[in-house]
Design a protein around this motif. Sequence first.
Motif, short mmCIF file in Angstrom:
data_model
loop_
_atom_site.label_atom_id
_atom_site.label_comp_id
_atom_site.label_asym_id
_atom_site.label_seq_id
_atom_site.Cartn_x
_atom_site.Cartn_y
_atom_site.Cartn_z
N LEU A 586 0.86 -1.17 0.00
CA LEU A 586 0.00 0.00 0.00
C LEU A 586 0.90 1.22 0.00
O LEU A 586 1.84 1.32 0.80
N VAL A 587 0.65 2.15 -0.91
CA VAL A 587 1.46 3.36 -1.01
C VAL A 587 0.53 4.57 -1.06
O VAL A 587 -0.60 4.49 -1.54
N SER A 588 1.01 5.66 -0.53
CA SER A 588 0.23 6.89 -0.55
C SER A 588 0.07 7.39 -1.99
O SER A 588 1.04 7.44 -2.76
N ALA A 589 -1.15 7.75 -2.36
CA ALA A 589 -1.39 8.28 -3.71
C ALA A 589 -0.60 9.56 -3.92
O ALA A 589 -0.06 9.80 -5.02
N ALA A 590 -0.49 10.38 -2.88
CA ALA A 590 0.29 11.62 -3.00
C ALA A 590 1.77 11.32 -3.20
O ALA A 590 2.46 12.02 -3.95
N ASP A 591 2.27 10.28 -2.52
CA ASP A 591 3.67 9.90 -2.66
C ASP A 591 3.95 9.43 -4.08
O ASP A 591 4.99 9.77 -4.68
N VAL A 592 3.04 8.65 -4.65
CA VAL A 592 3.21 8.18 -6.03
C VAL A 592 3.22 9.36 -7.00
O VAL A 592 4.04 9.42 -7.92
N ALA A 593 2.31 10.31 -6.77
CA ALA A 593 2.23 11.47 -7.65
C ALA A 593 3.50 12.30 -7.59
O ALA A 593 3.95 12.86 -8.60
N ALA A 594 4.09 12.37 -6.40
CA ALA A 594 5.26 13.22 -6.23
C ALA A 594 6.56 12.54 -6.64
O ALA A 594 7.48 13.18 -7.17
N ASN A 595 6.68 11.22 -6.39
CA ASN A 595 7.97 10.55 -6.54
C ASN A 595 7.97 9.39 -7.53
O ASN A 595 9.02 8.81 -7.78
N GLY A 596 6.82 9.06 -8.08
CA GLY A 596 6.77 7.95 -9.02
C GLY A 596 6.44 6.64 -8.34
O GLY A 596 6.51 6.52 -7.11
N VAL A 597 6.09 5.65 -9.15
CA VAL A 597 5.62 4.37 -8.61
C VAL A 597 6.70 3.66 -7.83
O VAL A 597 6.52 3.26 -6.68
N ASP A 598 7.88 3.48 -8.45
CA ASP A 598 8.92 2.68 -7.80
C ASP A 598 9.53 3.38 -6.59
O ASP A 598 9.97 2.71 -5.64
N ALA A 599 9.56 4.69 -6.58
CA ALA A 599 10.21 5.42 -5.48
C ALA A 599 9.28 5.67 -4.30
O ALA A 599 9.74 6.07 -3.22
N ALA A 600 8.00 5.45 -4.47
CA ALA A 600 7.06 5.67 -3.36
C ALA A 600 7.38 4.72 -2.22
O ALA A 600 7.76 3.57 -2.42
N THR A 601 7.22 5.22 -1.00
CA THR A 601 7.56 4.44 0.20
C THR A 601 6.43 3.48 0.55
O THR A 601 5.27 3.89 0.67
N ALA A 602 6.77 2.21 0.72
CA ALA A 602 5.77 1.22 1.12
C ALA A 602 5.30 1.51 2.54
O ALA A 602 6.10 1.79 3.43
N LEU A 603 4.00 1.46 2.74
CA LEU A 603 3.42 1.66 4.06
C LEU A 603 3.41 0.32 4.79
O LEU A 603 2.77 -0.63 4.36
N THR A 604 4.11 0.24 5.90
CA THR A 604 4.21 -1.00 6.66
C THR A 604 3.83 -0.74 8.10
O THR A 604 3.60 0.41 8.51
N GLY A 605 3.78 -1.81 8.88
CA GLY A 605 3.38 -1.68 10.28
C GLY A 605 1.96 -1.15 10.37
O GLY A 605 1.05 -1.61 9.67
N ASP A 606 1.74 -0.15 11.23
CA ASP A 606 0.41 0.43 11.40
C ASP A 606 0.17 1.61 10.48
O ASP A 606 -0.90 2.22 10.50
N ASP A 607 1.17 1.94 9.63
CA ASP A 607 1.03 3.11 8.76
C ASP A 607 -0.12 3.00 7.75
O ASP A 607 -0.76 4.01 7.44
N PRO A 608 -0.42 1.81 7.19
CA PRO A 608 -1.55 1.76 6.25
C PRO A 608 -2.86 2.23 6.88
O PRO A 608 -3.64 2.94 6.23
N ARG A 609 -3.09 1.87 8.13
CA ARG A 609 -4.34 2.28 8.78
C ARG A 609 -4.41 3.79 8.97
O ARG A 609 -5.46 4.42 8.75
N THR A 610 -3.31 4.39 9.38
CA THR A 610 -3.33 5.81 9.71
C THR A 610 -3.16 6.70 8.49
O THR A 610 -3.53 7.87 8.52
N THR A 611 -2.60 6.16 7.40
CA THR A 611 -2.39 6.95 6.18
C THR A 611 -3.56 6.83 5.22
O THR A 611 -3.99 7.81 4.61
N CYS A 612 -4.08 5.62 5.06
CA CYS A 612 -5.15 5.37 4.09
C CYS A 612 -6.49 5.63 4.77
O CYS A 612 -7.24 4.71 5.11
#
Length: 650
Positions: A586-612
């Motif tokens: 799961l990656v932030s849509a804003a992160d993908v828009a800013a940095n591209g698909v491969d460079a976007a930071t993977a959301l791990t741990g509890d980050d998917p719940r709090t970011t998405c």
Amino acid sequence: TFRANLKEFERGQICRAGLGVGQFEIENLDQDDVIGTPLEGLLTDDPGDIIGGCDRFRHANEYNDERLQLRAKADYFIGDHVITGGVEYEDFSLFNLFVQSSLGRFIYDGTDGIAANTADVSYQNATSNNANDAAASWGYNKWSLFIQDSIQLSPTFELQLGLRYETFSQSDSPVYSQEIFDTYGVRSDANLDGKDLILPRLSFRWDVDDRTTLTGGFGRFSGGNPQVWVSNAFQTPAVFASVNDFVGADPTVIPPVLLNQVAAGTPLPIDVISEDFEIPSDWKASLRVEREFLDGYIASAQYLYTQVEDGFLWRNLAQTSLNDSLPTGVAPDGRPIYADLQDLGVDNLTQLGNFSDGRNHVLAVGLAKRYDFGLNFNVSYAYQDVEAVTEGTSSRGISNWRGIAAIDRNNPAARTSPFQVEHAFKLNLGYEKDFFGTGNSFTRIDLFLQRLSGDAYGNTFNVNSGNALFGRAGQFENPFDNNPLYIPARTGDPNVVYASGFDTNAFLNYVGAGDTGRIEDMYSRSSGWNTLADLRIQQQIPLFSDRVSVKLYMNIDNVLNLLNSDWGVFNNGPGFGQNAIVTADLVSAADVAANGVDAATALTGDDPRTTCITAGSCLYRYNFFSDRNIDNISAPRSVYRIRFGFKVDF
């Protein structure tokens, strides 16, 4: 030595893998548990595969149950009525010693971790550090009252009306925890006392004519439930402790720091029974017709319908009832994202409750004939359309919850059962003849043939302890590969982006041209068909006494494999019905828009719940596709077995 591809094995095996690339986990190993294989050689090139040998249980484990049953019945005849009434008493007692990780759990981060002898170690036990003190010892009494009226309404029609009442009494209760009540608002000492069931029944038999019989029935039924599922709440609370990156880890020794943490800890329940829990039961209706034709053929057809009234349901209250775990997030396809309890350091609390959903349709037809010259046959076909809400494939509450393959594990809906055999063709052929003409030396040959449709399965995400995608249990309970896969639209799906190394065409060809832009229906696919054949040969031996009969027999299981090593090969579908083909983030849509698909930071741990926080906040990034073979040879069912024996009847 054995080789396995396991995500989590709950049935007593010690060695487990599937924890992600380069991770390996060892539980409760004594020095002689690894048979001829150094620890350095336990990993293979395929993540999740292990080669090793283990012969000890990984937890303190002992289970006993005793039942005393008494029954009294009486019949009364009043005209065309036969009234049967009675009472049953059952005294049930159970001792269950199953203490998770009471001999330790050691997780090594790949071969480097093994070489450095450094592991994440977890341990759970009673504060005495004696697993026997955490056993569950409990029982209950059940009284059943029943009455039935059999009415002969006409010479060809019989009606039966019945009523059964069951009530449970129990003085044993799980331990009450004030902390659990203050935290969750639920009592941990709920039991079965006062639970009862009213079970009405109706059935009939109608002899339509001399050769046709119609039977049927309707009623509510209960029973046959594993008592260990209730037993979990009666387990004496234990203390869970863990330490990360422990240097000098020895899988045969619990680190003293964990022994001290457990001894000084406060035991808390990890399983509770819902106060409104109901004894599971089903409503069933059946109809059967049998017709004997003039030439001796017997045809039959039967239909069985089942509707769940109350079934077993597990929820993890630590994900649904704690402020630290809320609110839940939202995945791109709308499914909920729960808290990663391991990341938050929160213990699990599994509640045993009920669901009232799911129905089963089973239709069977058959034809039989017995010939005067000794041949007989019976051919049948059965169709199943079976739903399930919970799989119930484990003994522990938390692993039963983790094992639910659903979009929302805490609120699962009815779906195809993983145990459904949609189509089954069966043929029994028999031949009996007295070849020696003595009148008591019969030879009998029986051949049993089956043609079965394959195992139900669904495509899923390939997850691991480092990236569970939709939340994770606590206390080092690793995720299963049972999150149904999102099948993207074939072009321009707004919910998915593809990493540069992802083989999109191969993936889309693999999943097929069915509905896209949706979540896979779990267990909606089926693996290949299987054919089974067993042979039995019996020979009666004449003796001097007519009252003594001796039979010699030979049974050949999977006789096809005896005839040809390429025949009789039995294929299972993906393990537990989970075909994990896509590794994703799961990656932030804003992160993908800013940095591209491969460079976007993977959301791990509890980050998917709090970011998405909304469906549009995040995207799936599909990283790797695994073109898996869905048919896996079952070694025990793909070999022939020959057994010889004899039977003496007096």
